[in-house]
Design a protein around this motif. Structure first.
Motif, PDB file in Angstrom:
ATOM      1  N   ILE A 290       0.854  -1.182   0.000  1.00 27.34           N
ATOM      2  CA  ILE A 290       0.000   0.000   0.000  1.00 27.34           C
ATOM      3  C   ILE A 290       0.888   1.229   0.000  1.00 27.34           C
ATOM      4  CG2 ILE A 290      -1.631   1.386   1.348  1.00 27.34           C
ATOM      5  CD1 ILE A 290      -3.051  -1.149   2.081  1.00 27.34           C
ATOM      6  N   ALA A 291       0.591   2.154  -0.910  1.00 25.22           N
ATOM      7  CA  ALA A 291       1.265   3.452  -0.923  1.00 25.22           C
ATOM      8  C   ALA A 291       0.447   4.398  -0.065  1.00 25.22           C
ATOM      9  CB  ALA A 291       1.367   3.982  -2.346  1.00 25.22           C
ATOM     10  N   GLU A 292       1.135   5.130   0.795  1.00 22.81           N
ATOM     11  CA  GLU A 292       0.464   6.101   1.652  1.00 22.81           C
ATOM     12  C   GLU A 292       1.056   7.487   1.438  1.00 22.81           C
ATOM     13  OE1 GLU A 292      -0.811   3.323   5.437  1.00 22.81           O
ATOM     14  OE2 GLU A 292       1.084   4.433   5.578  1.00 22.81           O
ATOM     15  N   ILE A 293       0.196   8.471   1.505  1.00 19.77           N
ATOM     16  CA  ILE A 293       0.612   9.875   1.458  1.00 19.77           C
ATOM     17  C   ILE A 293       0.147  10.492   2.771  1.00 19.77           C
ATOM     18  CG2 ILE A 293       0.362  12.098   0.305  1.00 19.77           C
ATOM     19  CD1 ILE A 293      -0.121  10.515  -2.307  1.00 19.77           C
ATOM     20  N   ASP A 294       1.105  10.958   3.528  1.00 22.26           N
ATOM     21  CA  ASP A 294       0.802  11.532   4.847  1.00 22.26           C
ATOM     22  C   ASP A 294      -0.050  10.580   5.684  1.00 22.26           C
ATOM     23  OD1 ASP A 294       2.258  13.818   4.178  1.00 22.26           O
ATOM     24  OD2 ASP A 294       0.494  14.794   3.327  1.00 22.26           O
ATOM     25  N   GLY A 295       0.273   9.286   5.620  1.00 22.24           N
ATOM     26  CA  GLY A 295      -0.410   8.285   6.428  1.00 22.24           C
ATOM     27  C   GLY A 295      -1.736   7.792   5.895  1.00 22.24           C
ATOM     28  N   GLU A 296      -2.178   8.297   4.754  1.00 17.69           N
ATOM     29  CA  GLU A 296      -3.458   7.882   4.173  1.00 17.69           C
ATOM     30  C   GLU A 296      -3.215   7.039   2.921  1.00 17.69           C
ATOM     31  OE1 GLU A 296      -7.395   9.869   2.113  1.00 17.69           O
ATOM     32  OE2 GLU A 296      -6.159  11.103   3.434  1.00 17.69           O
ATOM     33  N   ALA A 297      -3.923   5.914   2.817  1.00 17.81           N
ATOM     34  CA  ALA A 297      -3.771   5.022   1.658  1.00 17.81           C
ATOM     35  C   ALA A 297      -4.095   5.772   0.371  1.00 17.81           C
ATOM     36  CB  ALA A 297      -4.670   3.805   1.801  1.00 17.81           C
ATOM     37  N   ALA A 298      -3.186   5.664  -0.610  1.00 19.18           N
ATOM     38  CA  ALA A 298      -3.365   6.338  -1.901  1.00 19.18           C
ATOM     39  C   ALA A 298      -3.228   5.381  -3.077  1.00 19.18           C
ATOM     40  CB  ALA A 298      -2.356   7.476  -2.037  1.00 19.18           C
ATOM     41  N   GLY A 299      -2.856   4.130  -2.817  1.00 19.80           N
ATOM     42  CA  GLY A 299      -2.711   3.167  -3.892  1.00 19.80           C
ATOM     43  C   GLY A 299      -2.307   1.812  -3.357  1.00 19.80           C
ATOM     44  N   THR A 300      -2.411   0.810  -4.207  1.00 19.17           N
ATOM     45  CA  THR A 300      -2.066  -0.551  -3.820  1.00 19.17           C
ATOM     46  C   THR A 300      -1.660  -1.363  -5.041  1.00 19.17           C
ATOM     47  OG1 THR A 300      -2.851  -2.523  -2.636  1.00 19.17           O
ATOM     48  CG2 THR A 300      -4.456  -1.393  -4.019  1.00 19.17           C
ATOM     49  N   LEU A 301      -0.852  -2.380  -4.812  1.00 15.55           N
ATOM     50  CA  LEU A 301      -0.590  -3.409  -5.812  1.00 15.55           C
ATOM     51  C   LEU A 301      -0.147  -4.666  -5.106  1.00 15.55           C
ATOM     52  CD1 LEU A 301       2.622  -4.141  -6.275  1.00 15.55           C
ATOM     53  CD2 LEU A 301       2.570  -2.294  -7.863  1.00 15.55           C
ATOM     54  N   THR A 302      -0.271  -5.785  -5.805  1.00 15.78           N
ATOM     55  CA  THR A 302       0.167  -7.077  -5.291  1.00 15.78           C
ATOM     56  C   THR A 302       1.041  -7.738  -6.340  1.00 15.78           C
ATOM     57  OG1 THR A 302      -1.839  -7.325  -3.978  1.00 15.78           O
ATOM     58  CG2 THR A 302      -0.613  -9.327  -4.446  1.00 15.78           C
ATOM     59  N   LEU A 303       2.097  -8.393  -5.868  1.00 17.59           N
ATOM     60  CA  LEU A 303       2.984  -9.162  -6.730  1.00 17.59           C
ATOM     61  C   LEU A 303       2.812 -10.651  -6.454  1.00 17.59           C
ATOM     62  CD1 LEU A 303       6.292  -7.124  -6.303  1.00 17.59           C
ATOM     63  CD2 LEU A 303       4.869  -7.246  -8.364  1.00 17.59           C
ATOM     64  N   THR A 304       2.824 -11.453  -7.531  1.00 16.39           N
ATOM     65  CA  THR A 304       2.872 -12.905  -7.406  1.00 16.39           C
ATOM     66  C   THR A 304       3.885 -13.410  -8.423  1.00 16.39           C
ATOM     67  OG1 THR A 304       1.174 -13.433  -9.056  1.00 16.39           O
ATOM     68  CG2 THR A 304       0.409 -12.994  -6.796  1.00 16.39           C
ATOM     69  N   ASP A 305       4.098 -14.719  -8.427  1.00 12.53           N
ATOM     70  CA  ASP A 305       5.066 -15.286  -9.359  1.00 12.53           C
ATOM     71  C   ASP A 305       4.437 -15.767 -10.663  1.00 12.53           C
ATOM     72  OD1 ASP A 305       3.753 -17.522  -8.445  1.00 12.53           O
ATOM     73  OD2 ASP A 305       5.538 -18.524  -7.687  1.00 12.53           O
ATOM     74  N   ALA A 306       3.159 -15.408 -10.909  1.00 15.23           N
ATOM     75  CA  ALA A 306       2.491 -15.848 -12.138  1.00 15.23           C
ATOM     76  C   ALA A 306       1.296 -14.950 -12.442  1.00 15.23           C
ATOM     77  CB  ALA A 306       2.025 -17.293 -11.996  1.00 15.23           C
ATOM     78  N   PRO A 307       0.914 -14.908 -13.714  1.00 13.75           N
ATOM     79  CA  PRO A 307      -0.283 -14.144 -14.089  1.00 13.75           C
ATOM     80  C   PRO A 307      -1.551 -14.896 -13.712  1.00 13.75           C
ATOM     81  CG  PRO A 307       0.601 -15.267 -15.999  1.00 13.75           C
ATOM     82  CD  PRO A 307       1.570 -15.514 -14.871  1.00 13.75           C
ATOM     83  N   GLY A 308      -2.688 -14.240 -13.930  1.00 13.43           N
ATOM     84  CA  GLY A 308      -3.969 -14.906 -13.776  1.00 13.43           C
ATOM     85  C   GLY A 308      -4.127 -15.977 -14.851  1.00 13.43           C
ATOM     86  N   ALA A 309      -5.118 -16.830 -14.699  1.00 13.16           N
ATOM     87  CA  ALA A 309      -5.318 -17.973 -15.601  1.00 13.16           C
ATOM     88  C   ALA A 309      -5.567 -17.568 -17.049  1.00 13.16           C
ATOM     89  CB  ALA A 309      -6.473 -18.821 -15.087  1.00 13.16           C
ATOM     90  N   TYR A 310      -5.984 -16.345 -17.301  1.00 14.97           N
ATOM     91  CA  TYR A 310      -6.314 -15.896 -18.653  1.00 14.97           C
ATOM     92  C   TYR A 310      -5.082 -15.423 -19.447  1.00 14.97           C
ATOM     93  CZ  TYR A 310      -6.184 -11.542 -16.047  1.00 14.97           C
ATOM     94  OH  TYR A 310      -5.783 -10.520 -15.238  1.00 14.97           O
ATOM     95  N   ILE A 311      -3.901 -15.425 -18.831  1.00 14.19           N
ATOM     96  CA  ILE A 311      -2.655 -15.014 -19.488  1.00 14.19           C
ATOM     97  C   ILE A 311      -1.694 -16.197 -19.478  1.00 14.19           C
ATOM     98  CG2 ILE A 311      -0.648 -13.453 -19.359  1.00 14.19           C
ATOM     99  CD1 ILE A 311      -3.243 -11.997 -20.027  1.00 14.19           C
ATOM    100  N   ALA A 312      -1.047 -16.438 -20.610  1.00 13.44           N
ATOM    101  CA  ALA A 312      -0.081 -17.542 -20.701  1.00 13.44           C
ATOM    102  C   ALA A 312       1.155 -17.246 -19.850  1.00 13.44           C
ATOM    103  CB  ALA A 312       0.331 -17.755 -22.155  1.00 13.44           C
ATOM    104  N   PRO A 313       1.617 -18.242 -19.087  1.00 10.81           N
ATOM    105  CA  PRO A 313       2.853 -18.044 -18.332  1.00 10.81           C
ATOM    106  C   PRO A 313       4.050 -18.005 -19.283  1.00 10.81           C
ATOM    107  CG  PRO A 313       2.091 -20.308 -18.126  1.00 10.81           C
ATOM    108  CD  PRO A 313       1.049 -19.563 -18.912  1.00 10.81           C
ATOM    109  N   VAL A 314       5.151 -17.529 -18.777  1.00 10.69           N
ATOM    110  CA  VAL A 314       6.395 -17.501 -19.559  1.00 10.69           C
ATOM    111  C   VAL A 314       7.311 -18.589 -19.045  1.00 10.69           C
ATOM    112  CG1 VAL A 314       6.228 -15.065 -20.191  1.00 10.69           C
ATOM    113  CG2 VAL A 314       7.335 -15.709 -18.042  1.00 10.69           C
TER     114      VAL A 314
END
Length: 168
Positions: free
Chosen positions: A63-87
């Motif tokens: 979570i990205a915070e600006i002055d202590g308030e949430a301003a954005g988010t992202l999550t990382l995994t080691d693979a895409p969702g099922a609708y995208i071919a893995p590499v």
């Protein structure tokens, strides 16, 4: 300019992440741009709630915070969702990225994702996004060092998407 900090997120942050997506949907609707995420808040849709719960319990969430308030988010995994071919090489894949428009939180989260990927000894960072409408989302990723790889169509042929990659 406001100071952006990025902190780890987890299951306790599910309400915060849903609120960020609800805010993003409301902003997109106010712009007449409903093709990406529709016109209903994520917090009222069981499938999107389940998606957020899944990634915040199984991925590496931030979570990205600006002055202590949430301003954005992202999550990382080691693979895409099922609708995208893995590499055929190790990768980190970005899921659930949203950030308040104009704050710099999205770019900060992408820079953080690149550093996290690099710190794991992985050189490939990928993401997919909505490629319809005015194309601003794809252009955002390109401004942040990503290159288009393959286009795809999801949701019964009605949702144009783009996979992008960045070597880190």
């Amino acid at each position: 300019m406001d100071h952006i900090t990025i902190r780890p997120a987890g299951p306790a942050d599910i309400p915060t992440v849903l609120a960020l997506f609800d805010e993003a949907v409301a902003w997109l609707v106010s712009q007449g741009r409903t093709g990406q995420w529709g016109d209903q808040p994520w917090s009222t849709r069981p499938k999107t709630v389940a998606l957020v719960e899944k990634y915040l319990t199984t991925g590496s969430a931030w979570i990205a915070e600006i002055d202590g308030e949430a301003a954005g988010t992202l999550t990382l995994t080691d693979a895409p969702g099922a609708y995208i071919a893995p590499v055929d090489e190790p990768e980190q894949y970005i899921h659930l990225l949203t950030a308040r428009n104009g704050t710099g939180a999205g770019a900060a989260l992408l820079a953080h994702a690149a550093e996290e990927t690099r710190s794991q000894g992985i050189s490939l960072l990928r993401v997919d996004c909505y490629a319809g409408g005015d194309g601003k989302l794809v252009a955002f990723y390109e401004r942040n060092g990503f290159t288009r790889t393959e286009a795809f169509v999801e949701k019964d042929g009605t949702w144009p998407g783009q996979v992008l990659a960045r070597r880190v």
